[in-house]
Design an enzyme around this catalytic site. Structure first.
Site, short mmCIF file in Angstrom:
data_model
loop_
_atom_site.label_atom_id
_atom_site.label_comp_id
_atom_site.label_asym_id
_atom_site.label_seq_id
_atom_site.Cartn_x
_atom_site.Cartn_y
_atom_site.Cartn_z
N SER A 133 2.86 3.92 -11.03
CA SER A 133 2.72 2.48 -10.77
C SER A 133 3.14 1.66 -11.98
O SER A 133 2.92 2.06 -13.12
CB SER A 133 1.27 2.14 -10.41
OG SER A 133 1.14 0.74 -10.20
N LYS A 187 -2.85 6.76 -5.80
CA LYS A 187 -1.81 5.71 -5.86
C LYS A 187 -1.83 4.86 -4.60
O LYS A 187 -1.63 3.63 -4.65
CB LYS A 187 -0.43 6.38 -6.04
CG LYS A 187 0.77 5.41 -5.98
CD LYS A 187 0.68 4.32 -7.03
CE LYS A 187 2.04 3.66 -7.28
NZ LYS A 187 2.69 3.11 -6.09
N HIS A 190 -4.68 2.48 -4.91
CA HIS A 190 -4.22 1.47 -5.88
C HIS A 190 -3.40 0.40 -5.18
O HIS A 190 -3.60 -0.80 -5.37
CB HIS A 190 -3.39 2.15 -6.97
CG HIS A 190 -2.56 1.20 -7.80
ND1 HIS A 190 -1.38 0.64 -7.33
CD2 HIS A 190 -2.75 0.71 -9.04
CE1 HIS A 190 -0.89 -0.16 -8.26
NE2 HIS A 190 -1.69 -0.13 -9.31
N ASN A 191 -2.45 0.84 -4.35
CA ASN A 191 -1.58 -0.12 -3.67
C ASN A 191 -2.34 -0.96 -2.66
O ASN A 191 -2.04 -2.14 -2.46
CB ASN A 191 -0.42 0.61 -3.00
CG ASN A 191 0.63 1.05 -3.99
OD1 ASN A 191 0.36 1.19 -5.17
ND2 ASN A 191 1.83 1.31 -3.51
N GLU A 194 -4.01 -3.54 -4.58
CA GLU A 194 -2.94 -4.47 -4.98
C GLU A 194 -2.67 -5.49 -3.87
O GLU A 194 -2.55 -6.69 -4.12
CB GLU A 194 -1.69 -3.67 -5.31
CG GLU A 194 -0.45 -4.47 -5.64
CD GLU A 194 0.76 -3.56 -5.79
OE1 GLU A 194 1.80 -3.85 -5.16
OE2 GLU A 194 0.66 -2.55 -6.52
#
Length: 471
Positions: A133, A187, A190-191, A194
């Site tokens: 990232s 990940k 995480h996105n 986000e």
């Protein structure tokens, strides 16, 4: 593995992320071989590598690429997710030795990574799936890296990955998360976070623009001030820069010429889907994904405005001063992260990963898109009690006591004036749900028993029970 003249690392895929990651690797002292199926792309990359060119071997065939790398080889794939990854693995395997390692560093679905890891394990081959990232800038100067796969494979390349990663006060933002698709799962979450973080910032931007009639430049100045306080983060920082930018063609603020339709690559949607499978609600992320989907329905929204009239009305600055909006965004952010880490905890139990929650927060402190000052406090809270809801950690509980009123006021004022704030709205609903000991699911259980004899639990005795309506 250490930096030397020996070429033990290769990279396939010289798009924006791949080319920048290759330059990052070379800059850290690791010679690297590169290959791209489009030969012109490889040649252009080599021609523009500048003073790093002597550490890069650009190859034009896959055979020459493999030959340029000494055993044991470490080959990084930076190609589009999906079948393209499988195609490259099938192309590489006949050319590789048993001790050669393939690393998928793209935005893969963790289920695909699990499948590839199982297949590699059955064949005695080495495979890692790592989440990377930070976008173009992160790839070039230091991303956040989330590793998944055999620990021995991670340990082999950890010095390289730690060297190229972002650093938080000298600590590398690169960590092994667990077996199989653990890295890509982290990940993915995480996105999802986000998506939600961006959506909440956009909702506050809408209140400032439509509710207060502020110019893009003035909104940018406010974001600059907020970035000096508890909201300090990469997303607030770039939101300020986006707000203050001017379009060279029209002289207007860039925001005023950008079409109101947001794109997505699917990782936020994956997060929402997997959360449902895990029975771990991420309602703030759900709202953000829905918000992007609805943003693309421009014709329908225009028809709705023509039919019902424009919704957003003015809001009194007295009712919503800047400090209230700042605290509303802060409370929404805490609720969103609490949901994200709860989902990671649920996945850790479900898949047997033992995900290192404090280390995940630490890895996200620098390099990645959601990096913020708050993540250091989250790492400390998770170190003290990884199983508790993040909202209940002493630091964040106290912050929410002081800020949930601002979130509630913001959502109420927005609703009364007709401003859509779906992510902020569901954040306050989540907070209220999680502080209500006796909710309303008893009515749902009564309904289920009435139409389907599903039974219910009683508050005063054990066992399964039915209501009197059955007779």
């Amino acid at each position: 593995m250490s930096a030397s003249n020996k070429i033990s690392t290769g990279l396939i895929g010289l798009g924006t992320m791949g080319s920048n990651l290759a330059l990052n690797i070379a800059e850290k002292g690791y010679p690297i071989a590169v290959f791209n199926r489009t030969v012109d792309t490889t040649r252009n990359f080599a021609a523009t590598a500048g003073n790093l060119a002597d550490r890069i071997v650009a190859t034009e065939t896959i055979e020459k690429f493999i030959a340029a790398i000494e055993r044991p080889r470490n080959i990084i794939l930076m190609v589009p997710a999906g079948s393209v990854v499988d195609d490259h693995i099938e192309m590489l395997r006949p050319l590789l030795n048993e001790d050669d390692l393939i690393i998928d560093a793209g935005n893969a679905n963790f289920e695909d990574t699990n499948r590839r890891a199982r297949k590699a394990g059955e064949s005695g081959e080495l495979f890692l799936g790592i989440g990377v990232s930070g976008g173009e800038e992160g790839a070039r100067h230091g991303p956040s890296i989330m590793g998944g796969g055999p620990r021995k494979a991670w340990d082999r390349v950890a010095p390289l990955l730690e060297a190229i990663s972002a650093k938080y006060q000298g600590t590398p933002c690169a960590t092994w998360m667990g077996e199989g698709g653990a890295g890509h799962f982290v990940k993915m979450v995480h996105n999802g976070i986000e998506y939600a973080d961006m959506q909440m910032i956009a909702e506050v931007y809408g209140l400032l623009r439509e509710g207060f009639g502020m110019s893009a430049s003035d909104i940018g100045e406010l974001f600059v001030r907020w970035n000096e306080g508890p909201l300090q983060s990469y997303l607030i920082e770039i939101s300020a820069k986006v707000s203050q930018a001017t379009d060279s063609e029209t002289g207007l603020p860039v925001l005023d010429v950008i079409l109101d339709s947001a794109g997505q690559k699917g990782t936020g949607r994956w997060t929402a889907i997997e959360a449902l499978k895990l029975a771990s609600p991420v309602s703030v992320i759900d709202a953000a994904v829905a918000g992007r989907n609805l943003s693309s329905r421009l014709d329908e929204r225009t028809a709705g405005e023509n039919l019902f009239g424009s919704a957003p009305g003015s809001i009194s600055r007295k009712a919503l001063p800047d400090a209230v909006l700042e605290n509303a965004l802060l409370a929404g952010k805490i609720a969103c992260y609490a949901q994200g880490f709860a989902m990671l905890s649920a996945a850790s139990d479900e898949y047997g990963w033992s995900l290192p929650l404090p280390e995940i927060a630490e890895v996200w402190r620098e390099g990645c898109i959601i990096r913020s000052a708050m993540l250091d406090d989250m790492a400390k809270a998770l170190s003290e009690n990884r199983d508790a809801n993040l909202m209940f950690a002493p630091y964040f509980a106290e912050t929410l006591r002081n800020s949930h009123g601002a979130l509630r006021n913001t959502v109420a004022q927005a609703a009364m004036a007709g401003h859509p704030v779906p992510a902020l709205s569901t954040a306050v609903a989540y907070f209220d749900t999680m502080r209500t000991a006796r909710g309303t699911a008893n009515m749902i259980q009564g309904q289920r028993d009435f139409f389907g004899a599903h039974s219910f639990k009683r508050v005063d005795k054990d066992g399964d029970h039915h209501g009197p309506w059955g007779a």
